[in-house]
Design a protein around this motif. Sequence first.
Motif, PDB file in Angstrom:
ATOM      1  N   UNK A 141       0.692  -1.236  -0.085  1.00 59.69           N
ATOM      2  CA  UNK A 141       0.058   0.056   0.056  1.00 59.69           C
ATOM      3  C   UNK A 141       0.918   1.182  -0.078  1.00 59.69           C
ATOM      4  N   UNK A 142       0.621   2.084  -0.830  1.00 57.88           N
ATOM      5  CA  UNK A 142       1.201   3.371  -1.045  1.00 57.88           C
ATOM      6  C   UNK A 142       0.494   4.357  -0.074  1.00 57.88           C
ATOM      7  N   UNK A 143       1.174   5.034   0.747  1.00 62.02           N
ATOM      8  CA  UNK A 143       0.442   5.921   1.678  1.00 62.02           C
ATOM      9  C   UNK A 143       0.828   7.425   1.604  1.00 62.02           C
ATOM     10  N   UNK A 144       1.674   7.692   0.558  1.00 59.65           N
ATOM     11  CA  UNK A 144       2.176   9.107   0.410  1.00 59.65           C
ATOM     12  C   UNK A 144       1.038  10.070   0.444  1.00 59.65           C
ATOM     13  N   UNK A 145       1.512  10.989   1.534  1.00 55.82           N
ATOM     14  CA  UNK A 145       0.474  12.096   1.875  1.00 55.82           C
ATOM     15  C   UNK A 145       1.029  13.643   2.077  1.00 55.82           C
ATOM     16  N   UNK A 146       0.354  14.400   2.096  1.00 51.12           N
ATOM     17  CA  UNK A 146       0.706  15.648   2.597  1.00 51.12           C
ATOM     18  C   UNK A 146      -0.356  16.393   3.361  1.00 51.12           C
TER      19      UNK A 146
ATOM     20  N   UNK B 248      -9.496  -4.885  -0.947  1.00 57.92           N
ATOM     21  CA  UNK B 248      -8.068  -4.912  -1.652  1.00 57.92           C
ATOM     22  C   UNK B 248      -7.278  -6.380  -1.508  1.00 57.92           C
ATOM     23  N   UNK B 249      -8.112  -7.239  -1.058  1.00 58.06           N
ATOM     24  CA  UNK B 249      -7.540  -8.718  -1.161  1.00 58.06           C
ATOM     25  C   UNK B 249      -6.835  -9.280  -0.183  1.00 58.06           C
ATOM     26  N   UNK B 250      -6.901  -8.444   1.045  1.00 55.74           N
ATOM     27  CA  UNK B 250      -5.835  -8.680   2.078  1.00 55.74           C
ATOM     28  C   UNK B 250      -6.896  -9.968   2.974  1.00 55.74           C
ATOM     29  N   UNK B 251      -6.070 -10.919   3.251  1.00 50.44           N
ATOM     30  CA  UNK B 251      -6.741 -12.045   4.197  1.00 50.44           C
ATOM     31  C   UNK B 251      -5.979 -12.210   5.321  1.00 50.44           C
ATOM     32  N   UNK B 252      -6.581 -12.957   6.564  1.00 53.27           N
ATOM     33  CA  UNK B 252      -5.472 -13.053   7.648  1.00 53.27           C
ATOM     34  C   UNK B 252      -4.148 -13.362   7.526  1.00 53.27           C
ATOM     35  N   UNK B 253      -3.934 -14.249   6.335  1.00 53.77           N
ATOM     36  CA  UNK B 253      -2.511 -14.633   5.979  1.00 53.77           C
ATOM     37  C   UNK B 253      -1.684 -13.549   5.347  1.00 53.77           C
ATOM     38  N   UNK B 254      -2.068 -12.654   4.731  1.00 53.12           N
ATOM     39  CA  UNK B 254      -1.450 -11.635   3.746  1.00 53.12           C
ATOM     40  C   UNK B 254      -0.554 -10.903   4.495  1.00 53.12           C
TER      41      UNK B 254
ATOM     42  N   UNK C 219     -11.193  -8.676  -7.557  1.00 54.43           N
ATOM     43  CA  UNK C 219     -12.486  -9.179  -7.073  1.00 54.43           C
ATOM     44  C   UNK C 219     -12.314  -9.187  -5.568  1.00 54.43           C
ATOM     45  N   UNK C 220     -13.205  -8.424  -4.760  1.00 57.00           N
ATOM     46  CA  UNK C 220     -13.451  -8.140  -3.213  1.00 57.00           C
ATOM     47  C   UNK C 220     -13.515  -9.660  -2.749  1.00 57.00           C
ATOM     48  N   UNK C 221     -12.970  -9.611  -1.507  1.00 54.73           N
ATOM     49  CA  UNK C 221     -13.086 -11.000  -0.512  1.00 54.73           C
ATOM     50  C   UNK C 221     -14.587 -10.779  -0.043  1.00 54.73           C
ATOM     51  N   UNK C 222     -15.079 -11.687   0.519  1.00 56.36           N
ATOM     52  CA  UNK C 222     -16.342 -11.444   1.338  1.00 56.36           C
ATOM     53  C   UNK C 222     -16.084 -10.608   2.699  1.00 56.36           C
ATOM     54  N   UNK C 223     -17.114  -9.688   2.876  1.00 57.91           N
ATOM     55  CA  UNK C 223     -17.000  -8.877   4.035  1.00 57.91           C
ATOM     56  C   UNK C 223     -16.241  -9.473   5.125  1.00 57.91           C
ATOM     57  N   UNK C 224     -15.389  -8.404   5.681  1.00 61.71           N
ATOM     58  CA  UNK C 224     -14.449  -9.145   6.703  1.00 61.71           C
ATOM     59  C   UNK C 224     -14.871  -8.402   7.977  1.00 61.71           C
ATOM     60  N   UNK C 225     -14.365  -9.066   9.097  1.00 65.68           N
ATOM     61  CA  UNK C 225     -14.367  -8.743  10.564  1.00 65.68           C
ATOM     62  C   UNK C 225     -13.175  -8.392  10.900  1.00 65.68           C
ATOM     63  N   UNK C 226     -13.056  -7.448  12.013  1.00 66.84           N
ATOM     64  CA  UNK C 226     -11.944  -7.287  12.751  1.00 66.84           C
ATOM     65  C   UNK C 226     -11.655  -8.580  13.646  1.00 66.84           C
ATOM     66  N   UNK C 227     -10.437  -9.093  13.844  1.00 69.15           N
ATOM     67  CA  UNK C 227     -10.283 -10.202  14.704  1.00 69.15           C
ATOM     68  C   UNK C 227      -9.767  -9.787  15.929  1.00 69.15           C
ATOM     69  N   UNK C 228      -9.918  -8.864  16.551  1.00 74.11           N
ATOM     70  CA  UNK C 228      -9.642  -8.398  17.888  1.00 74.11           C
ATOM     71  C   UNK C 228      -8.228  -7.510  18.047  1.00 74.11           C
ATOM     72  N   UNK C 229      -8.316  -6.744  18.762  1.00 72.97           N
ATOM     73  CA  UNK C 229      -6.977  -5.747  18.920  1.00 72.97           C
ATOM     74  C   UNK C 229      -5.814  -6.316  19.326  1.00 72.97           C
ATOM     75  N   UNK C 230      -4.708  -6.055  18.576  1.00 76.80           N
ATOM     76  CA  UNK C 230      -3.144  -6.419  18.885  1.00 76.80           C
ATOM     77  C   UNK C 230      -2.565  -5.159  19.357  1.00 76.80           C
ATOM     78  N   UNK C 231      -3.416  -3.905  19.295  1.00 71.59           N
ATOM     79  CA  UNK C 231      -2.779  -2.711  19.868  1.00 71.59           C
ATOM     80  C   UNK C 231      -3.787  -1.866  20.651  1.00 71.59           C
ATOM     81  N   UNK C 232      -3.141  -1.413  21.562  1.00 66.86           N
ATOM     82  CA  UNK C 232      -4.147  -0.487  22.660  1.00 66.86           C
ATOM     83  C   UNK C 232      -4.172   0.963  22.452  1.00 66.86           C
TER      84      UNK C 232
END
Length: 287
Positions: A28-33, A87-93, A147-160
Amino acid sequence: MTITLISVSDLAARLAAGQIDHGRLRVFDLRHDLMDHSVGRRAYGEGHIPGARFLDHETELCASRTGKNGRHPLPTPEHLASLMAAHGVTPDTLVVAYDASGGQYAAHLWWMLRWIGHENVAVLDGGWPAWSAAGLATRSGPAQSLAPLPKAKPRGSLAGSVDAVAVLANIDKQDFVVVDARAANRYRGEVEPMDPVAGHIPGALNRPNTQNLEADGRFKSPAQLRAEFEALLGGRAPQEVVHQCGSGITASHNLLAMEIAGLAGSRLYPGSWSEWCADPARPVAKG
């Protein structure tokens, strides 16, 4: 083994191995100003890392602004999880984020993905400048449709994270220390180019996120970062640290730097100064 940083040579090797085609990698390209919101998308169109997909911090990675919730309020975890699935991100991506600003915008996505439970995410060390300097291949134009993946759900926070109520209560309780990632002159209240009030949260320490980098824009070594943060924190454990900046972006850079240093477990105040100063009842310190 979970990684936090990835080198341009490592990413180039993964691209050459076709990991994007097999769904094992997303870039992912996050360039920004912050002063010109069109810069990132325009730069992406002119040239980007092959296979990279653009994300906009002002729209896709931000919830609606109320005037009281800061300049970059977090989207819901469900929104972010669905955006990643589109964007095609799976839990293993493996997700790799990059920018052209020393990693500050990439680090924000790194934190956000960990916030929704996606651990397999790394920041490209040196970002777009390092990729360009290495003479590696680039592409221009829009990203390939997926092709988008099925609607995903968050898997639980790893960051507070903590909210303004907790930060306000902590001024008296002192259960944690706030570390402000903004430039020193903004922290001291001498200038304020982004928000209507200058100053800082009472009791906050200052660690400009630019101090995490070498002159070439890459992160300092883990040992050096650890020494610098330990000197700043004076023996406080990472779990007693909350990072803050103007709107939660550069604070993520400090949080990432602590992770690189082996000091995992600190938290983020996402609303940061732009949310804090929107309420005139909240105290402001200067100097």
